[in-house]
Design an enzyme around this catalytic site. Structure first.
Site, PDB file in Angstrom:
ATOM      1  N   GLU A 245       0.827  -1.196   0.000  1.00  0.00           N
ATOM      2  CA  GLU A 245       0.000   0.000   0.000  1.00  0.00           C
ATOM      3  C   GLU A 245       0.864   1.250   0.000  1.00  0.00           C
ATOM      4  OE1 GLU A 245      -2.295   0.473   3.503  1.00  0.00           O
ATOM      5  OE2 GLU A 245      -3.402   2.178   2.738  1.00  0.00           O
ATOM      6  N   ARG A 271       1.233  31.557 -20.871  1.00  0.00           N
ATOM      7  CA  ARG A 271       0.471  32.651 -20.288  1.00  0.00           C
ATOM      8  C   ARG A 271       1.306  33.938 -20.250  1.00  0.00           C
ATOM      9  NH1 ARG A 271      -4.435  34.914 -19.095  1.00  0.00           N
ATOM     10  NH2 ARG A 271      -4.466  35.854 -17.016  1.00  0.00           N
TER      11      ARG A 271
END
Lengths: 390, 333
Positions: A245, A271
């Site tokens: 996990e 941008r």
């Protein structure tokens, strides 16, 4: 020490990333909005070998090592930008699959693993309850032997894949006085009498996966569906999956971190503000540099845990608990920070649902909660390094 | 991928590490003049110059955790030896880099300018790194050269590293004193130096972590050790997370340096993170240990000051961020 990845490992990453980009990414915005599970994508993941990455080929898997599984899952997270499906993958393959692979009888492995690998069946892991989350050993669900069956009663909570899974790895109290040593694990199929899916859980993020309560009301489970030893379900199962996990299931988050800093770099170059790309401003450059730094820190930690798992050749060499906790804490907190900063770099558009970064922030927030909160990880680490005892 | 230590590296490290850790000073910024020679006697120099990237990284962190000042002095020596390609047994030379100018003057060269650097008492030679119109050069001068003035400077951190303001005033150098540095050699040295400074910062963080952990474990508060307070042991846990991450990243950066094609963004990430970890760990440790940490009975106030030096010298955090951004942001343009 050697930190090189070979050509095959790089290819595993790239293939998983490309698959995610081509097959999963195009619909993720829509599926997130509509909270829709897409079984078609799941089946394609099965065809690609993603669903059985660590399992032996004789059970339909790909037979990858833990570290290679990490690379595949990171690649998938990077290309798909789909935290929900990555979570479903972890819940099924790792949480519901690895215990069967490592603790199951031959019959159990033959019954469940091939179907999980192909995508035909989906698994879920049922540990948490309404009254027990981090303190999982205080669970109330019981399993009482009656003839050749166990009768399960109780409710499991926050179960990823709950509404859609075919089989469930369920922990239940078999010896109340034994506490953590009185819990057993069962494989419960959806068709078993007394099984039902409870309330659907609306979530903040991970909306391309399904989550629900699971209710056991005199649920009849054949005794041969016990997984592992009687009373050793909590200790055995949780200990077994911990390393998996806290390496493989954190890997998609690493992929997401990388995707976020790459998206920020691309956007910052496009941008224009004050007559130049915002990529030229030190504040923007610094934020992106910090994202890259956090990603590299986490990648080293994840690979260390996976490498430890692989040390005896079959993925069962438990990593030190403290290393797993350190890794969980760093990667989950870094995922939130990076997603938060990614929204900031993209500014107004980052806050909209047209771009992926706002979803990545909602998805990332569960990382610091699910599978043991950040506070629990800190306690584990502190108890180890300060010798405070458990 | 292999996270396992080479047994031969481990054996050699253990021997050097045990000797170095005996140098951990807990009470003072002043070091005996013999410290440099003591460190050299441990085999440190040979290990760092010729022992491979892994042994180098582990030894550097070990020395820095034992004494950051000694690391700084040794690093000036290591840098000089690496650039002039001298053997570990060569007389002590230290690298000087700063605002230096080298001008041709007839058949020789003239070196002018000033720089701040460690000049241990045992040093016999200064190796000045100079940027010229045609590239980078090294100028080798004896410490006793008449045109060189060295004045001790008191610094905030690493006070025992014998920092000096070195002034070169019309120092004559003939061609035999000049060594050209190729761009490739300079880039390789710079990357290696960043990794070394990362290891230095990590060593400081480890020393502060060790001191804080020991203190909170023994210091009672309301009848039980301070470590039992959740707010305290959570901070210790955060330090551990920081240090583990920095250690692994430093090792990967050191490994990258040794590859035919290194990753500058990984190396800069390691340096940036290690610096941040050193600053954060020493500050939190100082706070955890309360007023005791303000005294020289604990090493924490010294480590707090030393961490500042690590984060400032030879490339600031912002310079590391810029190095990463050049790869990640400009590379995406």
């Amino acid at each position: 020490m050697d930190f090189s990845l070979n050509d095959e490992q790089r290819a595993l990453y790239e293939q998983a990333s490309l698959f995610g980009k081509q097959e999963v990414l195009p619909t993720v915005l829509e599926r997130d909005r509509s909270e829709r599970w897409d079984q078609h994508i799941w089946m394609k993941m099965g065809e690609q070998g993603l669903l059985g990455a660590p399992f032996p080929e004789e059970y339909g898997g790909t037979g990858l090592s833990a570290i290679d599984t990490c690379l595949v899952m990171e690649g998938f997270g990077h290309g798909s930008l789909d935290g929900g499906v990555a979570l479903a993958l972890g819940a099924s393959t790792i949480l519901a699959g690895v215990p069967i692979w490592k603790l199951g009888t031959e019959e159990q492995k033959r019954r469940y693993l091939p179907k999980m690998c192909s995508g035909e069946w989906l698994g879920a892991f049922c540990l948490s309850e309404p009254g027990s989350g981090s303190d999982a050993a205080s669970m109330k669900t019981t399993a009482v032997k009656k003839g050749s069956r166990y009768i399960l009663n109780g409710t499991k909570m926050w179960i990823t894949n709950g509404p859609i899974a075919n089989h469930f790895i369920v922990t239940a109290v078999t010896e109340p006085a034994g506490k953590a040593l009185g819990i057993s694990t069962f494989i419960v199929e959806r068709s078993f009498p007394g099984f039902s899916v409870g309330q659907h859980i609306d979530k903040m993020g991970m909306n391309t996966s399904k989550t629900s309560e699971i209710v056991f009301n005199d649920c009849e489970v054949p005794e041969e569906n016990m997984l592992g030893e009687l009373h050793m379900g909590f200790v055995g199962t949780v200990k077994l999956i911990l390393g998996w996990e806290r390496s493989t299931m954190l890997s998609p988050a690493l992929g997401s971190q990388r995707a976020n800093y790459e998206a920020c770099a691309k956007y910052a170059n496009e941008r224009i503000q004050f007559g130049k790309p915002i990529a030229k401003f030190a504040a923007i450059r610094s934020m992106i540099a910090d994202m890259k730094m956090r990603y590299e820190v986490g990648r080293g930690l994840v690979h260390r845990v996976a490498w430890q798992l692989d040390q005896n050749g079959d993925g069962t060499n438990d990593p030190p608990l403290v290393d797993a906790a350190v890794t969980k804490l760093q990667v989950s907190e870094a995922s939130v920070k990076t997603a938060r900063d990614a929204v900031q770099v993209l500014g107004g558009v980052g806050y909209t649902r047209e771009y992926h970064v706002e979803r990545s922030l909602r998805d990332a927030l569960v990382m610091t909660i699910g599978g043991g909160t950040s506070e629990v990880q800190k306690s584990i680490v502190a108890r180890d390094v300060l010798d405070l005892g458990f | 991928v292999n996270f396992g230590n080479d047994p031969q590296v481990q054996t050699r490290l253990l021997s050097i590490h045990e000797q170095l850790q005996r140098f951990r000073p807990h009470t003072t910024d002043a070091l005996p003049p013999s410290r440099i020679t003591d460190v050299i006697a441990t085999g440190y120099l040979d290990a760092v110059l010729h022992g491979g990237w892994e042994l180098r990284a582990l030894c550097e962190t070990s020395l820095a955790s034992a004494c950051a000042s000694t690391f700084v002095m040794m690093q000036a020596h290591v840098d000089a030896l690496r650039l002039i390609r001298a053997a570990p047994t060569a007389p002590m030379a230290v690298l000087v880099a700063g605002d230096l100018q080298l001008q041709p003057a007839g058949g020789h060269w003239t070196l002018d300018g000033t720089a701040l650097c460690a000049v241990p008492a045992a040093a016999t030679e200064l190796v000045a790194l100079v940027t010229t119109n045609t590239g980078h050069m090294l100028v080798r001068c004896p410490v006793t050269h008449g045109g060189i003035r060295t004045e001790p400077v008191r610094t905030l951190g690493v006070r025992a590293s014998e920092q000096h303001r070195v002034s070169f005033g019309g120092v004559h150098a003939d061609n035999s004193s000049i060594v050209e540095v190729t761009p490739a050699d300079l880039a390789a040295w710079q990357q290696q130096a960043h990794v070394s400074w990362s290891n230095h910062a990590l060593g400081i963080a480890e020393a502060a972590y060790d001191a804080a952990r020991a203190y909170v474990s023994r210091q009672p508060k309301q009848g039980k050790p301070l470590a039992r307070q959740q707010s305290v042991h959570f901070k210790i846990a955060e330090m551990k997370v920081d240090i583990d991450g920095a250690r692994l990243l430093n090792l990967r950066a050191g490994w990258s340096c040794a590859q035919p094609k290194s990753d500058p963004s990984l190396i800069a990430s390691a340096r940036l993170h290690a610096n941040e970890v050193a600053l954060r760990t020493t500050e939190v440790a100082l706070q955890l240990c309360g007023v005791d940490a303000q005294t020289d009975e604990l090493p924490l106030e010294r480590l707090f000051r030393d961490a500042r030096f690590a984060a400032t010298g030879a490339g600031s955090p912002d310079a590391q961020r810029e190095a990463i951004a050049r790869v990640v942001v400009d590379g995406a343009a």
